[in-house]
Scaffold this motif. Structure first.
Motif, PDB file in Angstrom:
ATOM      1  N   VAL A  19       0.752 -24.441 -14.984  1.00  0.00           N
ATOM      2  CA  VAL A  19      -0.680 -24.231 -14.825  1.00  0.00           C
ATOM      3  C   VAL A  19      -0.912 -23.502 -13.509  1.00  0.00           C
TER       4      VAL A  19
ATOM      5  N   ASN B 254      -1.526 -18.788 -22.323  1.00  0.00           N
ATOM      6  CA  ASN B 254      -2.874 -19.023 -22.811  1.00  0.00           C
ATOM      7  C   ASN B 254      -3.796 -18.758 -21.630  1.00  0.00           C
TER       8      ASN B 254
ATOM      9  N   LYS C  30      -6.529 -21.184 -20.672  1.00  0.00           N
ATOM     10  CA  LYS C  30      -6.093 -22.431 -20.027  1.00  0.00           C
ATOM     11  C   LYS C  30      -5.308 -22.187 -18.740  1.00  0.00           C
ATOM     12  N   ASN C  31      -5.206 -20.921 -18.332  1.00  0.00           N
ATOM     13  CA  ASN C  31      -4.452 -20.575 -17.118  1.00  0.00           C
ATOM     14  C   ASN C  31      -3.041 -21.154 -17.145  1.00  0.00           C
ATOM     15  N   THR C  32      -2.405 -21.044 -18.291  1.00  0.00           N
ATOM     16  CA  THR C  32      -1.109 -21.688 -18.470  1.00  0.00           C
ATOM     17  C   THR C  32      -0.108 -20.732 -19.097  1.00  0.00           C
TER      18      THR C  32
END
Length: 122
Positions: A22, A72, A75-77
């Motif tokens: 993240v 993603n 989702k900053n992931t």
């Protein structure tokens, strides 16, 4: 920019793990991302990289066909799906971020996560 990696663990050869990272960035899509790994006594090496919008992906030969990098942006992931794990995959895995295109050289990255340990037993 801060990165928080998770998902490491111990698995038997042939097993699977998914790592997550993240990223606390205002515009995550501006950052090329990479997953790197470092085994004990060895230099850090790249495993996979992905561009900001996920359109460009590149894998090290050692993981190609077994690992999948994805992101993603909502989702900053960024993820690293690892299948068919081998004992040689045992390492600390690090996610890294840089503005612009991703690179395979670790020195090109400005921001790093803390690392998550993956241990594959035979």
């Amino acid at each position: 920019v801060q990165l928080q990696a998770s998902g490491g663990g111990r698995v038997q050869a042939g097993g699977s793990l998914t790592l997550s990272c993240v990223v606390s960035a205002r515009t995550f899509s501006r950052y090329g991302m990479g997953w790197f790994r470092q085994a004990p006594g060895k230099e850090r090496e790249f495993a996979a990289i992905i561009s900001g919008r996920g359109t460009n992906i590149f894998y090290a030969d050692s993981v190609k066909g077994r690992f999948t990098i994805a992101r993603n942006n909502a989702k900053n992931t960024v993820y690293l799906q690892m299948n068919s794990l081998k004992p040689d995959d045992t390492a600390a895995y690090y996610c890294a971020a840089r503005e612009g295109l991703p690179k395979i050289d670790a020195y090109e990255y400005d921001f790093w996560g803390q690392g998550t340990l993956v241990t594959v037993s035979s």
